[in-house]
Design an enzyme around this catalytic site. Sequence first.
Site, PDB file in Angstrom:
ATOM      1  N   SER A  35       0.830  -1.208   0.000  1.00 45.21           N
ATOM      2  CA  SER A  35       0.000   0.000   0.000  1.00 45.21           C
ATOM      3  C   SER A  35       0.864   1.259   0.000  1.00 45.21           C
ATOM      4  O   SER A  35       1.715   1.430   0.881  1.00 45.21           O
ATOM      5  CB  SER A  35      -0.893   0.026   1.245  1.00 45.21           C
ATOM      6  N   HIS A  66      -3.114   1.241  -4.649  1.00 41.60           N
ATOM      7  CA  HIS A  66      -2.670   0.103  -5.467  1.00 41.60           C
ATOM      8  C   HIS A  66      -3.089   0.403  -6.906  1.00 41.60           C
ATOM      9  O   HIS A  66      -4.234   0.141  -7.311  1.00 41.60           O
ATOM     10  CB  HIS A  66      -3.298  -1.208  -4.977  1.00 41.60           C
ATOM     11  N   HIS A  88      -5.801  -8.607  -2.637  1.00 39.98           N
ATOM     12  CA  HIS A  88      -6.025  -9.056  -1.260  1.00 39.98           C
ATOM     13  C   HIS A  88      -7.243  -9.967  -1.220  1.00 39.98           C
ATOM     14  O   HIS A  88      -8.200  -9.760  -1.972  1.00 39.98           O
ATOM     15  CB  HIS A  88      -6.269  -7.863  -0.335  1.00 39.98           C
ATOM     16  N   TYR A  90      -9.495 -10.008   0.988  1.00 40.72           N
ATOM     17  CA  TYR A  90     -10.724  -9.304   1.402  1.00 40.72           C
ATOM     18  C   TYR A  90     -11.413  -8.580   0.250  1.00 40.72           C
ATOM     19  O   TYR A  90     -12.572  -8.170   0.362  1.00 40.72           O
ATOM     20  CB  TYR A  90     -10.434  -8.321   2.556  1.00 40.72           C
ATOM     21  N   GLU A  91     -10.696  -8.416  -0.889  1.00 36.82           N
ATOM     22  CA  GLU A  91     -11.345  -7.781  -2.044  1.00 36.82           C
ATOM     23  C   GLU A  91     -12.341  -8.743  -2.695  1.00 36.82           C
ATOM     24  O   GLU A  91     -13.086  -8.362  -3.588  1.00 36.82           O
ATOM     25  CB  GLU A  91     -10.301  -7.358  -3.076  1.00 36.82           C
ATOM     26  N   ALA A 118       2.496  -2.616   3.860  1.00 39.26           N
ATOM     27  CA  ALA A 118       2.278  -1.693   4.977  1.00 39.26           C
ATOM     28  C   ALA A 118       1.696  -2.529   6.106  1.00 39.26           C
ATOM     29  O   ALA A 118       0.839  -3.377   5.864  1.00 39.26           O
ATOM     30  CB  ALA A 118       1.290  -0.614   4.554  1.00 39.26           C
ATOM     31  N   MET A 221      -2.683  -7.572   5.961  1.00 36.91           N
ATOM     32  CA  MET A 221      -3.752  -8.377   5.325  1.00 36.91           C
ATOM     33  C   MET A 221      -3.296  -8.953   3.987  1.00 36.91           C
ATOM     34  O   MET A 221      -4.114  -9.102   3.066  1.00 36.91           O
ATOM     35  CB  MET A 221      -5.000  -7.504   5.118  1.00 36.91           C
ATOM     36  N   SER A 222      -1.996  -9.239   3.880  1.00 35.64           N
ATOM     37  CA  SER A 222      -1.499  -9.686   2.564  1.00 35.64           C
ATOM     38  C   SER A 222      -0.262 -10.565   2.736  1.00 35.64           C
ATOM     39  O   SER A 222      -0.002 -11.117   3.807  1.00 35.64           O
ATOM     40  CB  SER A 222      -1.139  -8.463   1.714  1.00 35.64           C
ATOM     41  N   ASN A 245       1.682   2.216  11.370  1.00 33.30           N
ATOM     42  CA  ASN A 245       0.882   2.597  12.563  1.00 33.30           C
ATOM     43  C   ASN A 245       1.159   1.609  13.682  1.00 33.30           C
ATOM     44  O   ASN A 245       1.624   0.492  13.434  1.00 33.30           O
ATOM     45  CB  ASN A 245      -0.618   2.556  12.218  1.00 33.30           C
ATOM     46  N   HIS A 259      -7.024   3.813   6.672  1.00 34.50           N
ATOM     47  CA  HIS A 259      -6.213   3.533   5.484  1.00 34.50           C
ATOM     48  C   HIS A 259      -5.496   4.795   4.975  1.00 34.50           C
ATOM     49  O   HIS A 259      -4.366   4.719   4.491  1.00 34.50           O
ATOM     50  CB  HIS A 259      -7.094   2.911   4.385  1.00 34.50           C
TER      51      HIS A 259
END
Length: 291
Positions: A35, A66, A88, A90-91, A118, A221-222, A245, A259
Amino acid sequence: MNSKEQISHDDYQKTADWLKSQTKHRPQVAIICGSGLGVLADNLKCQDSFAYSDIPGFPQSTVQGHAGRLVFGELKGKTCVCMQGRFHMYEGHSLCKTTFPVRVFKLLGVETLIVTNAAGSLADGLRPGDIMIIKDHVNFPGLVGMNPLFGPNDDKFGPRFPAMSGCYDKGLRSSAMEIGKQLGVSELMHEGVYAMVGGPNFESIAEARLLHRLGVDAVGMSTAPEVVIAIHCGLKVFGLSLITNKVVKSYEDSDSVNHEGVLEVSRLRSQTVQQLVTELVSRMETNNNAV
Ligand SMILES: O=P(O)(O)O[C@H]1O[C@H](CO)[C@@H](O)[C@H]1O
Ligand SMILES: Nc1nc2[nH]cnc2c(=O)[nH]1
């Protein structure tokens, strides 16, 4: 999402053949930009670039930060292919779609995969803006059966039961730490364990505490499915997390992650990550497996 979706060897081959017909570049190194890290492609010389929407068989990027472009070019004497945008789970992509490009890269002759992402930090010593070289991962979806290798094994890519110990190459990890020193950014550099969770929500405080207790240093998440597929087909892997973060672990803490904040920190540190990756590629030993 259809976790049972299968992609045939021919489907990967068709995409690889199409790319070979469109560019003269025969990459040895593939780089997946996390990201906000799309600038990693900017240093490539003599670029050939393709929108994912124009590449037969390629999924589409839907996440901000992206871009959805595949860029080929020369970097410090090595031929590279760079994904400006990853897929990802979740997409809504199946895990084999999420990892589709990695097998295409293998068919293009790629030897080494560099994954970047990230991530939020759980370890107290990791601050936003720090770089964590990934020494190992916890593939949470994989542990409960959501694995890109699920289904009949494609023996042409690799074995039914691939080992994952030592999946992040030790030599590349120490080379990256050394480069960090030479770039004068040792205080930013760490090594640690990355965990992939499904997302797309960020962690609850109880989840953050659980991950921390389990020995996870950074969470995202990747990445893990891409690495599993890369190792399965015999690629060398290097991974890094840019810490964007701190994951909130205390009920007294009113901080909250979003995000936009993730992308902002990524962009602030992207030049340093770019220098690090460029120097790492320059020092890599590659064969010439051009196909
Ligand atoms: O892992 P990358 O693609 O860098 O993206 C990370 O950033 C997004 C959350 O801000 C999630 O997609 C997370 O996985
Ligand atoms: N799961 C997760 N993914 C991230 N990507 C960037 N930051 C985070 C985070 O805090 N948690």
